[in-house]
Design an enzyme around this catalytic site. Structure first.
Site, PDB file in Angstrom:
ATOM      1  N   SER C  95       6.003  -9.248   7.179  1.00 48.04           N
ATOM      2  CA  SER C  95       4.801  -8.415   7.249  1.00 48.04           C
ATOM      3  C   SER C  95       3.536  -9.184   7.608  1.00 48.04           C
ATOM      4  CB  SER C  95       4.605  -7.651   5.936  1.00 48.04           C
ATOM      5  OG  SER C  95       4.024  -8.458   4.963  1.00 48.04           O
ATOM      6  N   LYS C 138      -0.555  -3.184  -1.691  1.00 50.09           N
ATOM      7  CA  LYS C 138      -1.388  -4.003  -0.810  1.00 50.09           C
ATOM      8  C   LYS C 138      -2.808  -3.457  -0.709  1.00 50.09           C
ATOM      9  CE  LYS C 138       2.309  -5.818   2.176  1.00 50.09           C
ATOM     10  NZ  LYS C 138       3.047  -5.644   3.441  1.00 50.09           N
TER      11      LYS C 138
HETATM   12 CA   LIG Z   1       0.128  -9.471   6.245  1.00 47.23          CA
END
Ligand SMILES: [Ca+2]
Ligand SMILES: [Ca+2]
Ligand SMILES: [Ca+2]
Ligand SMILES: [Ca+2]
Ligand SMILES: [Ca+2]
Ligand SMILES: [Ca+2]
Ligand SMILES: [Ca+2]
Ligand SMILES: [Ca+2]
Ligand SMILES: [Ca+2]
Ligand SMILES: [Ca+2]
Ligand SMILES: [Ca+2]
Ligand SMILES: [Ca+2]
Lengths: 198, 198, 198, 198, 198, 198
Positions: C95, C138
């Site tokens: 990611s 996140k």
């Molecule tokens: Ca990232």
């Protein structure tokens, strides 16, 4: 008994003291040169830390070539092989550091190592000798192998003082703090038989 | 005790603070140069993260050579060896980062490190110093080794404030945020004894 | 808290979003250049997949240098080092791909990254951005770190729509499908302070 | 759903069929060129056998460059990177062989791959296509992704014949024995958008 | 029985004695030269210690080329491959050292090895032969293979003296201390059939 | 069934016999050349011993190029890739040695291999063929694949004699002791279709 002290005339052979699961022992550090490009090969069934000692000894000598009277071109034109017999026995630890250092200085100067001498101690890049373990067992092994003189770190003096005097008869101890002391004590000014010109 | 602070005159030797399973300890970061082609060798029974710290320190200095007053040709013409005694002890973690950085800047500038100084902190490529753990144990170890000044990350200030004042007597703390602060605090303007000309 | 957003002026520093076993977190991707021969070094206690992301980002930029306004000679004459603090924390997963891409484009163009921006998304060699997991965690981490804008894959839009509006206050989202979109959104036209001329 | 067929214009992107523990899936093989010295980099969280497929495809093309209309100087002057998204999913097995072969021929000829086409089959150095497993699951995944044509090994014909006709509606099958058949079926004569001149 | 002594005319083939979990056995050390750049390849399903023996033998010969009558340019212009059949059997230990040494000296001098001869012993860099284990089992295997002469380390003499005389009928033993003794005993002055000119 | 004998016209494709946990099987050894610098690549999900067989075959041919009618410049100017389909099946053991040898000699001479022929046997550096296991299972597999002639080690003759005559109908056996015998039996004097000029 496979191990015995040999009064040899070959460059790069130095007697060390090891401490294994079955007691103390002497061991030889052997090194040879061959024409090459500066590669270092290490054999003898060694663990990571003992291989690191060989790397440290080699790099220390390269960095301080002038002090040891070595022409630094030699490092580029020769390969070095360091071996520790006996291959069937796994070996590890940092205590062969000063033995490896002496072996390599003998090799690159082609000077004879002092007779009947053994040593044990860790080396550093700042030129200091560090104390090591298993001193009592190592001393008994040295006596069995008829070693006469032993080089140790100054910080191992107390370990010797704890050993009964009768076990120490016939042994002379040299306590050092610096790696340059080791070389002064261990190397003679005589060239080995059939000395190579590097 | 194997560890003790040494007031040495050699380039590349810097005192760090370590936190091990048996408490705090001081450790030395040592580095040397030898003529070569820019290779980096790392020894001392180090884990992956601590080896990465050495790589980060080396690459950071290469990328910021001008700021540190280093001629970048030096990186191509010399090999660097970083060692962390004592080989028998496994070591890991990022907290020796600023110590390694200081060691390498001292090495490439041949400048003396300040006396009686120790340090601990993680480094980054953006020039920031990050906080590390085990502060209390590290401070006690520093005192035992007669360290007088300690460099820490600003974010570790709170860890010091939680320690009883009596344990801190005789210690001066320097809190830093940037890696350039570390170098300003740790390096003197004096060349080391027998400074090399790179 | 070790992590905090820093409004920095350094090329190659980009804020990413990570999802760990203890929740969401921000992380920095840092990259630097040094004179060399095109080597890529990756540090930060990264797993295989995350190291692969760095390789993919680097190779993608090399293959599409012209599109990014980079002179391809730069790849041959410089070494690149990508680091992800903090070394004590193992990290893995794909990611950070777009964050690494942005870091490297900033590095090779010496352009500043937009302020208060974070991002998360997997990259591909065909220039597409792929969705990633852990979006809710996140986003919460981004808010705690006072991030204002976030770049996500278009396919992660549904994940944002499932989050309560109150948690999203003060955040602007940019949904992208192509890697070129990321660079347009994330890089300014301003050179960084003390920009290098490659 | 992360996977979907993309009607793309980029060289080196080919749709394959994979069989995983959770059923069939489509996957993309992506490859790119950058100026270099003939290095092959492979990413995508691949196991040993799948990496071997990439090596086999690359070496086969090098050995049969003329047959594919590729100027063999290209292999010396470019690096190739093959990637298989999605990095978080481990992948293995030989069945992407013909997909990798097609990707690399598309890359080195800069020719477009046929639209709405997927494939699965093992490759050999003697130019034969070998049958692979998981055909039923792969076909269902292809339909979900709106694939229209599928290339399979002749020896997989029996696997298709065992599938109910209703599942096969709208799909055209091409059964091949030789790797050259795959390229004839899969590559068009049109150059991709912004085709590179190698 | 796969093993049998072969009276062969090929350079580099020497008969050794091995001690395995199922008793003693003879083995062949085979080595060949091909034009190259001085690479050493070792095969035969060998463990680390046995591979080290090959390295030690090769490096010892390089370092003492003159003593063996070998032109040292040969080491730079040829690759050496050492193999120990049979590949299905894992082999390890240092006892093939003198056999490997003899093989390599035969190879580089293209001299025939003495007929009906076998040997076992560890080698060192200081030129000494060290004793090895499993002597009784090895001797029985040598007799079964119709070996007539055996080279052993002087320190293995006691092991032979413990074996019943009837088992030793028809065998001649050569006890050595130095590696140069082995070569004098094992190599003839005759060139092999179709000797290469190095 | 994935395996079937193919009467092919391609250089470097030779039929071997394998013995796996599920019985005997035929396998193909495939090898190709591409312009390069003498690198050897080996694929096919092979274990260490089988990879060693490929290395031994390659080095043996390099060392005896003249005997095989190969111009040794070819080894420097081409890379060789040896592959053993099928990638999903792990394979190991030394018994494909003579098959690999034959494949490489066919490749470098561009000569056709005899039709309907299979083989199994270990190779050595002294040019001898060694016997291998699983003969009965291998023979049954050869018959199923319509093989007509089989090359075996002379020492495997007894294994054939223990098989019932009815299973051997239609098979011709060639028993060999030397690797040169294998090449004489297996290679024709005809060039392959589209033979390369090396
Ligand atoms: Ca990232
Ligand atoms: Ca011993
Ligand atoms: Ca020692
Ligand atoms: Ca300590
Ligand atoms: Ca520290
Ligand atoms: Ca964090
Ligand atoms: Ca998928
Ligand atoms: Ca596929
Ligand atoms: Ca045997
Ligand atoms: Ca032996
Ligand atoms: Ca099969
Ligand atoms: Ca075979």
């Amino acid at each position: 008994e496979r191990d015995k002290y040999e009064n040899n005339n070959v460059a790069g052979v130095v007697t060390g003291l090891a401490w294994t699961s079955v007691g103390g022992d002497i061991l030889f550090i052997e090194s040879i040169l061959s024409k090459g490009k500066g590669l270092l090969t290490i054999t003898g069934n060694l663990g990571t830390v003992m291989k690191e000692s060989a790397t440290i000894a080699m790099e220390y000598i390269k960095s301080n070539a002038e002090e040891f009277g070595i022409e630094s071109l030699a490092f580029e034109n020769y390969n070095v092989h360091i071996h520790v017999p006996e291959g069937a026995t796994p070996k590890d630890g940092p205590s062969a550091g000063i033995t490896m250092l002496t072996s390599l200085v003998s090799l690159f100067t082609q000077k004879r190592v002092k007779k009947s001498l053994a040593m044990t101690g860790e080396i550093t890049l700042r030129g200091k000798v560090l104390p090591v373990g298993g001193i009592k067992e190592k001393i008994l092994a040295a006596k069995r192998a008829r070693i006469k003189e032993i080089i140790l770190c100054e910080d191992n003096r107390r370990d010797i003082e704890e050993i009964k005097a009768e076990y120490l008869k016939g042994l002379t101890f040299h306590y050092v703090t610096d790696m340059s002391d080791v070389i002064k004590l261990a190397l003679t000014n005589q060239k080995v038989v059939n000395a190579k010109t590097l």
